[in-house]
Design a protein around this motif. Structure first.
Motif, PDB file in Angstrom:
ATOM      1  N   THR A 207       5.075 106.887 -51.411  1.00  0.00           N
ATOM      2  CA  THR A 207       4.617 108.273 -51.495  1.00  0.00           C
ATOM      3  C   THR A 207       3.852 108.493 -52.785  1.00  0.00           C
ATOM      4  O   THR A 207       4.099 107.810 -53.792  1.00  0.00           O
ATOM      5  N   TYR A 208       2.922 109.455 -52.755  1.00  0.00           N
ATOM      6  CA  TYR A 208       2.160 109.747 -53.970  1.00  0.00           C
ATOM      7  C   TYR A 208       2.581 111.065 -54.622  1.00  0.00           C
ATOM      8  O   TYR A 208       2.240 111.327 -55.772  1.00  0.00           O
ATOM      9  N   ASP A 209       3.348 111.899 -53.870  1.00  0.00           N
ATOM     10  CA  ASP A 209       3.731 113.194 -54.417  1.00  0.00           C
ATOM     11  C   ASP A 209       5.185 113.570 -54.124  1.00  0.00           C
ATOM     12  O   ASP A 209       5.596 114.691 -54.386  1.00  0.00           O
ATOM     13  N   GLY A 210       5.944 112.650 -53.573  1.00  0.00           N
ATOM     14  CA  GLY A 210       7.335 112.919 -53.271  1.00  0.00           C
ATOM     15  C   GLY A 210       7.563 113.621 -51.949  1.00  0.00           C
ATOM     16  O   GLY A 210       8.708 113.857 -51.554  1.00  0.00           O
ATOM     17  N   LEU A 211       6.477 113.951 -51.246  1.00  0.00           N
ATOM     18  CA  LEU A 211       6.569 114.656 -49.965  1.00  0.00           C
ATOM     19  C   LEU A 211       5.769 113.969 -48.867  1.00  0.00           C
ATOM     20  O   LEU A 211       6.250 113.824 -47.743  1.00  0.00           O
ATOM     21  N   HIS A 212       4.550 113.549 -49.195  1.00  0.00           N
ATOM     22  CA  HIS A 212       3.660 112.921 -48.211  1.00  0.00           C
ATOM     23  C   HIS A 212       3.614 111.402 -48.421  1.00  0.00           C
ATOM     24  O   HIS A 212       3.646 110.935 -49.557  1.00  0.00           O
ATOM     25  N   PRO A 213       3.508 110.657 -47.346  1.00  0.00           N
ATOM     26  CA  PRO A 213       3.370 109.198 -47.476  1.00  0.00           C
ATOM     27  C   PRO A 213       2.014 108.833 -48.074  1.00  0.00           C
ATOM     28  O   PRO A 213       1.029 109.563 -47.914  1.00  0.00           O
ATOM     29  N   ASN A 214       1.968 107.684 -48.736  1.00  0.00           N
ATOM     30  CA  ASN A 214       0.684 107.105 -49.092  1.00  0.00           C
ATOM     31  C   ASN A 214       0.285 106.146 -47.967  1.00  0.00           C
ATOM     32  O   ASN A 214       0.945 106.120 -46.924  1.00  0.00           O
TER      33      ASN A 214
END
Length: 231
Positions: A207-214
């Motif tokens: 993840t890049y923001d703790g919510l959305h997958p990278n």
């Protein structure tokens, strides 16, 4: 004369109120901003030339950002992405027909609910909206319905992005979604085995923001779903 004008003014106010009420009664239960409404209209337009008996993903930003065309390029079926950022379960239910079911998909993959949690929407309402979405899919001849569990979060990466969401509540809602899937005889997919770290948080590598997958996170999700998209 003054009293006459007062009566006319009261009558006008009553007429306006009546028309306002009638107008509101005909609207959906939620409203969309210009960007979301444009996306809905775009999907409706694109669906006019979309192929029938394919696969549709629908849900919030986690779906919208899912590079389904690339990650499922080897599928025999086309995987259409109909995600809209910020979507909640009630909004998805409202647009399900015009954004997904009108192309008569063979498989519908639903991922929704994290924004409901962020808005303090009661779990019973979320479950009811998704239950109604399942019913709509069945009524429209969808052969396979996949309910995806919500992804875990990682507050240490971006507390503002994660907001009110907690892994405990996500776990509780996922259990309810799993039970709903069983009762409705549809599939439930839990991504925790491939997305969560040993502490139950969203793996920092995925993840890049703790919510959305990278990108790598989406690869893990695609690998989990790959074999389920063929009926």
């Amino acid at each position: 004369m003054k009293k006459k004008y007062q009566l006319i003014l009261i009558a006008l106010v009553l007429v306006i109120c009546i028309f306002s009420f009638v107008g509101c009664a005909g609207k959906n239960s939620t409203e969309y901003d210009t960007v979301k409404l444009t996306k809905m209209n775009n999907y409706e337009l694109l669906n006019q030339s979309a192929e029938h008996n394919q696969v549709v993903f629908i849900g919030d930003s986690i779906v919208e950002l899912f590079p389904t065309y690339e990650l499922f390029a080897n599928q025999k079926k086309i995987v259409y992405n109909r995600g809209i950022s910020g979507d909640t379960s009630d909004k998805m239910l409202e647009r399900l027909e015009k954004n997904a079911l009108n192309i008569k998909p063979e498989v519908v993959c639903i991922l929704i609910g994290t924004n409901d949690i962020a808005r303090d929407i009661d779990h019973s309402i979320i479950i009811d909206n998704i239950s109604k979405s399942i019913d709509k899919c069945k009524e429209n001849g969808v052969k396979r319905i996949i309910i995806n569990g919500l992804l875990p979060v990682h507050k240490d990466i971006n507390k503002n992005m994660v907001g009110k969401r907690t892994n405990q509540e996500i776990k509780e809602l996922n259990q309810k979604l799993s039970s709903l899937a069983v009762s409705k005889n549809v599939l439930f997919v839990d991504f925790n085995n491939v997305i969560a770290d040993e502490d139950g948080n969203f793996d920092k590598e995925l993840t890049y923001d703790g919510l959305h997958p990278n990108a790598l996170g989406y690869v893990k999700m695609a690998e989990t779903l790959q074999s389920l998209l063929v009926v």
